[in-house]
Scaffold this active site. Structure first.
Site, PDB file in Angstrom:
ATOM      1  N   LYS A   1      -6.672   0.496  -9.688  1.00 27.43           N
ATOM      2  CA  LYS A   1      -6.161   0.095  -8.380  1.00 27.43           C
ATOM      3  C   LYS A   1      -6.909   0.801  -7.251  1.00 27.43           C
ATOM      4  CE  LYS A   1      -3.227  -2.892  -9.881  1.00 27.43           C
ATOM      5  NZ  LYS A   1      -3.488  -4.337  -9.656  1.00 27.43           N
TER       6      LYS A   1
ATOM      7  N   SER B   1      -2.361  -4.252  -5.207  1.00 26.41           N
ATOM      8  CA  SER B   1      -2.625  -2.894  -5.641  1.00 26.41           C
ATOM      9  C   SER B   1      -1.305  -2.278  -6.074  1.00 26.41           C
ATOM     10  CB  SER B   1      -3.287  -2.094  -4.518  1.00 26.41           C
ATOM     11  OG  SER B   1      -3.570  -0.771  -4.926  1.00 26.41           O
TER      12      SER B   1
ATOM     13  N   TYR C   1      -4.778   3.107 -15.228  1.00 27.22           N
ATOM     14  CA  TYR C   1      -4.213   2.073 -14.358  1.00 27.22           C
ATOM     15  C   TYR C   1      -4.451   2.399 -12.889  1.00 27.22           C
ATOM     16  CZ  TYR C   1      -0.741  -0.677 -11.843  1.00 27.22           C
ATOM     17  OH  TYR C   1      -0.121  -1.508 -10.935  1.00 27.22           O
TER      18      TYR C   1
END
Length: 278
Positions: free
Chosen positions: A151, A133, A147
């Site tokens: 995660k 992560s 993005y």
């Protein structure tokens, strides 16, 4: 000795993990879209290394890679879902194609590889699943929303997976790294949306300069990060979240403090929404 299956193993943290695992006597299935990069990175590797082509967005390649790993080594003890990419852009700047392309790698690719490996681990009633992560998986970052949301997704399903497989002898957790000196900010790993002038003088505009100003200046040593991850796996007690880097501790602590403050501020109002007892 354990059998490690590492995605995105040809460069960056994946290459450091591969090197560290081999150095410690583990056997490694090192996967990447170009196996020539793996072979050039580890020219002296012996039979302990199995380089395999794997594009995590290609389901047929996922199945083939897992089958080849089991055929070679008989099992998979540790899965490291490291393959991923970054993308910059404000929400309004994103295109549908950009959104789908990033999620195909960072989310659906991780899910596909994990689902393919789980039957192998269930059969052995043992295994560790490590999903990479970021501190952006705990704290959203303006200009990096696509993005960081990917995660967040990885952290969410990994938390659930940890509970689902705990009675099967398997554990799952995420690694939350800070900023490490890899090639993550290079063009091969990072894409960006076409900028809108409306965001030029905002934090989004400031973030656009980050790849140039911060690339290869990050404070974290990826070799040390790899050692920390392998230490955590080898300990047999991999945590739900493995924090790697002092900067990630600052980010996580700051958010926890803010959330705790909001919980206390809203406690009475939140509780007031229950049905009234008759």
């Amino acid at each position: 000795m354990s059998i490690w299956f590492i995605t995105g193993a040809s460069r960056g943290l994946g290459a450091h993990l591969t090197a560290a695992a081999l150095r410690r006597g583990h056997q490694v299935v090192a996967t990447a879209r170009d196996t020539a990069n793996i072979r050039s990175a580890f020219p002296d590797a012996d039979d302990a290394l199995l380089p395999l082509r794997l594009d995590v967005t290609n389901r047929a390649e996922v199945t083939a890679a897992v089958n080849a790993a089991v055929a070679q080594f008989g099992q998979i003890d540790v899965l490291v879902n490291n393959a991923g990419r970054g993308h910059q852009g404000a929400l309004e700047e994103l295109t549908d194609d950009e959104i789908h392309a990033l999620y195909d790698v960072n989310v659906f690719g991780v899910v596909a590889v994990t689902r393919a490996v789980l039957p192998v681990m269930r059969s052995a009633r043992a295994g560790t699943i490590v999903n990479l992560s970021s501190y952006g998986g705990f704290q959203g970052v303006p200009g990096w929303g696509l993005y960081t949301s990917s995660k967040f997704a990885v952290e969410g399903f990994t938390e659930a997976l940890r509970g689902e497989v705990s009675d099967l002898g398997i554990t799952a957790g995420v690694v939350e790294p800070g900023d490490f000196r890899t090639d993550f900010l290079d063009g091969r790993s990072l894409t960006a949306s076409a900028p809108m002038s409306a965001y030029n003088d905002t934090v989004v505009g400031q973030m656009r300069q980050l790849p140039t100003s911060a690339n290869h200046q990050q404070p974290g040593d990826p070799a040390k990060a790899a050692d920390r991850i392998i230490d955590a796996v080898d300990s047999g007690t991999f945590p739900e979240r493995l924090f790697v880097g002092s900067d990630v501790l600052d980010v996580v602590t700051s958010k926890i403090d803010r959330v705790r403050t909001e919980v206390e501020r809203q406690r009475g109002d939140a509780a007031s929404t229950r049905f009234s007892e008759q």
